[in-house]
Design a protein around this motif. Structure first.
Motif, short mmCIF file in Angstrom:
data_model
loop_
_atom_site.label_atom_id
_atom_site.label_comp_id
_atom_site.label_asym_id
_atom_site.label_seq_id
_atom_site.Cartn_x
_atom_site.Cartn_y
_atom_site.Cartn_z
N ALA A 154 -4.09 6.55 -6.90
CA ALA A 154 -2.97 7.27 -6.28
C ALA A 154 -2.96 7.08 -4.77
O ALA A 154 -3.99 7.20 -4.11
CB ALA A 154 -3.05 8.76 -6.62
N GLY A 155 -1.80 6.77 -4.23
CA GLY A 155 -1.67 6.61 -2.80
C GLY A 155 -2.09 5.26 -2.27
O GLY A 155 -2.05 5.04 -1.05
N GLY B 25 -6.22 7.68 -2.54
CA GLY B 25 -6.11 7.80 -1.10
C GLY B 25 -6.75 6.70 -0.29
O GLY B 25 -6.71 6.75 0.94
N CYS B 26 -7.34 5.71 -0.94
CA CYS B 26 -7.95 4.58 -0.22
C CYS B 26 -6.84 3.58 0.09
O CYS B 26 -6.58 2.66 -0.70
CB CYS B 26 -9.06 3.94 -1.06
SG CYS B 26 -10.46 5.04 -1.37
N LYS B 27 -6.21 3.75 1.23
CA LYS B 27 -5.02 2.97 1.55
C LYS B 27 -5.33 1.49 1.79
O LYS B 27 -4.42 0.67 1.77
CB LYS B 27 -4.34 3.57 2.78
CG LYS B 27 -3.83 4.99 2.54
CD LYS B 27 -3.10 5.54 3.74
CE LYS B 27 -2.56 6.94 3.45
NZ LYS B 27 -1.85 7.51 4.62
N ARG B 28 -6.59 1.16 2.02
CA ARG B 28 -6.95 -0.24 2.26
C ARG B 28 -7.31 -0.97 0.97
O ARG B 28 -7.65 -2.15 1.00
CB ARG B 28 -8.11 -0.31 3.25
CG ARG B 28 -7.79 0.31 4.60
CD ARG B 28 -8.92 0.17 5.59
NE ARG B 28 -9.13 -1.23 5.96
CZ ARG B 28 -10.08 -1.63 6.81
NH1 ARG B 28 -10.88 -0.72 7.36
NH2 ARG B 28 -10.23 -2.89 7.09
N LEU B 29 -7.22 -0.28 -0.14
CA LEU B 29 -7.44 -0.96 -1.42
C LEU B 29 -6.29 -1.93 -1.69
O LEU B 29 -5.12 -1.57 -1.55
CB LEU B 29 -7.53 0.07 -2.55
CG LEU B 29 -7.73 -0.50 -3.96
CD1 LEU B 29 -9.12 -1.11 -4.10
CD2 LEU B 29 -7.52 0.58 -5.01
N LEU C 101 -0.10 8.14 -18.24
CA LEU C 101 0.44 7.29 -17.18
C LEU C 101 1.19 8.16 -16.17
O LEU C 101 2.12 8.88 -16.53
CB LEU C 101 1.39 6.25 -17.76
CG LEU C 101 2.07 5.31 -16.75
CD1 LEU C 101 1.03 4.52 -15.97
CD2 LEU C 101 3.04 4.38 -17.45
N ASP C 102 0.76 8.09 -14.92
CA ASP C 102 1.41 8.83 -13.84
C ASP C 102 1.99 7.82 -12.85
O ASP C 102 1.25 7.08 -12.19
CB ASP C 102 0.40 9.73 -13.12
CG ASP C 102 1.07 10.71 -12.16
OD1 ASP C 102 2.25 10.49 -11.82
OD2 ASP C 102 0.42 11.69 -11.75
N MET C 103 3.32 7.77 -12.76
CA MET C 103 4.00 6.88 -11.84
C MET C 103 4.87 7.68 -10.87
O MET C 103 5.95 7.24 -10.46
CB MET C 103 4.85 5.85 -12.60
CG MET C 103 4.02 4.93 -13.48
SD MET C 103 4.92 3.51 -14.11
CE MET C 103 5.16 2.55 -12.60
N ASN D 223 -3.44 6.25 -13.27
CA ASN D 223 -2.69 7.01 -12.27
C ASN D 223 -2.26 6.05 -11.16
O ASN D 223 -3.10 5.58 -10.39
CB ASN D 223 -3.55 8.14 -11.70
CG ASN D 223 -2.76 9.05 -10.76
OD1 ASN D 223 -1.66 8.70 -10.32
ND2 ASN D 223 -3.30 10.21 -10.46
N LEU D 224 -0.97 5.76 -11.09
CA LEU D 224 -0.41 4.86 -10.09
C LEU D 224 0.53 5.59 -9.14
O LEU D 224 1.36 4.97 -8.50
CB LEU D 224 0.35 3.72 -10.78
CG LEU D 224 -0.46 2.79 -11.69
CD1 LEU D 224 0.46 1.86 -12.46
CD2 LEU D 224 -1.46 1.98 -10.87
#
Length: 490
Positions: free
Chosen positions: A220-221, A195-199, A276-278, A244-245
């Motif tokens: 994720a996210g 959830g860190c969208k600025r990463l 692996l989560d895509m 987890n992507l």
């Protein structure tokens, strides 16, 4: 002893701030004149490392404004200054030096009970604290500073918040954790920045360079992540097993970098990822999945929910290169059909979990392939597969007697006959969803309840079943939770 670390810390109360966006305020202020012992993460590099390397103290918003604003002293309290700015906040990392000893005038002979605790007990307490609390503890005194930064407490770091400047936070943390082993952090094994969208790729580059022992990474996210950064992480972190992507829409495949292949020819083209989560990687296509399958032969858990560009051809490569897959989710992959399930069935005895929800092209033919060659299947989600009938359900019941969970909601052709076959052959069923199965009546439910005594959840919402049938289920399956929309049953 790894702590389940969360947010970087900020001081509570008047000068409080945190790595989490729910604590960071959009009206926080930038100091007019920074104290000597406070520095932003932008000023950190290897040339400034000393014996008293500062610890990450605060993550707080920074704003450029011509107006003067409250400054933070070294103890976290505001000093007097003029009005604040109302500009939009930017989350930055602020670090504090190692706490010094108190002056003689402030010393007290009285000790609090916590001061009497031995080091090993204090370590056990700190091991249960998240990242932000550990960083707060590091500011209490010199002893707590040394204890809070014990490498054994930093196997896991968790960062949260949409406004968090995750790249800077990761750079500050890895800088401090690399103090004892310059330029490399051997203790950090898990990093969660969901959830860190600025990463961005910069943050992942830092992790790849400083954390060779990384085993678990969740981003994720974080939709600004690209293939380049993912390639570098999997190339420099050979122990990475969990990735987890989900929601990283720019990621189209996973592979080693060309440099890694040239420097380590013995490494080959294999990556040690098991999980692996895509999910929601909308740009993933057949060629990308073929690359993933050829480079990640050790995959056991693969989730491809809503990867809408995948077709049956991609699953052929998956079954060919990844024979150890136990859990596979293809939910909402609307181009996958019976041919794809025939390829999935080649996984045979390994497959335990399969989700093909809302794959409208799947019919009894595909389910029959899976039932015939995957007898150890425990979980099947075929919700919304309108081509599934009692005939396919009968094949599944006879071939997969160890089935524990089944979802055939919104399959209008499933009726009491299919349920009776399930009740006869799959008596260990625990969770069954029949939501919106229009052809069901009480006869199928009674057969299910009479034979499947271990039933724990039954979903019959939007089904026209009588209250008497529901009462029969409740009498025979006392531990079963019944989800229904019948106002006459209570």
């Amino acid at each position: 002893m790894g702590a389940t670390n969360g947010k970087l810390y900020g001081s509570e109360g008047k000068g409080s701030s945190s790595i989490s966006s729910d604590i960071s305020s959009s009206t926080d202020h930038t100091p007019t004149k920074a104290p000597k012992n406070v520095a932003t993460s932008e000023g950190l590099d290897c040339s400034t490392r000393t014996l008293s390397t500062p610890s990450p103290g605060l993550i707080l918003p920074s704003k450029s404004s011509s107006l003067s604003s409250p400054a933070l002293s070294s103890n976290g309290h505001e000093t007097n200054s003029s009005s604040s700015s109302s500009a939009h906040a930017e989350t930055v990392a602020v670090v504090h030096p190692q706490p010094g000893t108190r002056s003689r005038q402030s010393k007290s002979h009285h000790h609090s009970p916590v001061d009497l605790l031995p080091d090993h007990t204090l370590l056990q307490i700190f091991a249960h604290l998240p990242t932000n609390q550990l960083c707060r503890c590091a500011r209490v005194c010199r002893r707590w500073y040394n204890m809070a930064w014990d490498p054994r407490l930093w196997s896991t770091v968790r960062l949260t918040g949409e406004l968090l400047h995750a790249d800077r936070a990761i750079r500050v943390l890895t800088h401090r954790l690399c103090q004892d082993t310059p330029n490399v952090c051997l203790t950090l094994e898990t990093v969660v920045v969901n959830g860190c969208k600025r990463l961005t790729d910069r943050g992942l580059h830092v992790l790849a360079q400083c954390c060779p022992e990384l085993r678990r990474l969740e981003v994720a996210g974080c939709y600004n992540i690209s293939n380049e950064a993912v390639f570098e992480v999997v190339s420099r972190c050979p122990s990475l097993e969990h990735l987890n992507l989900s929601g990283c829409s720019k990621v189209t495949c996973i592979s080693l970098t060309q440099e890694a292949l040239q420097l380590s020819p013995l490494h080959g083209q294999q990556i040690s990822i098991h999980y692996l989560d895509m999910t929601d990687c909308f740009s993933l296509e057949d060629e990308g999945l073929r690359t993933i399958a050829s480079h990640c032969p050790r995959l056991t858990h693969l989730y491809l929910r809503r990867c809408t560009r995948l077709t049956d051809e991609a699953l052929r490569h998956l079954a060919l290169h990844c024979p150890s897959i136990k859990e596979l989710s293809l939910s909402d992959c609307r181009l996958v059909g019976d041919f794809g399930l025939r390829e999935v069935a080649r996984l045979e005895g390994c497959l335990r979990y399969l989700s093909v929800a809302h794959c409208a092209r799947i019919t009894d033919v595909g389910v029959r392939y899976v039932a015939r060659y995957c007898p150890r299947l425990r979980y099947l989600n075929a919700r919304g597969c309108e081509g599934l009938t009692d005939h396919g359900l009968g094949h599944l019941a006879r071939s997969c007697p160890k089935l524990k969970s089944l979802d055939v909601g919104k399959c209008p052709l499933v009726s009491d006959s299919g349920l009776e076959q399930l009740a006869m052959y799959c008596q260990g069923l625990r969770r069954v969803s029949l939501r919106a199965c229009e052809s069901l009546t009480g006869r199928g439910l009674k057969a299910l309840a009479a034979n499947c005594c271990e039933l724990q959840l039954l979903n019959v919402q939007e089904c026209e079943v009588s209250p008497e049938a529901l009462k029969f289920v409740r009498r025979h399956c006392r531990r079963c939770v019944i989800e229904h929309t019948n106002p006459a049953f209570y």
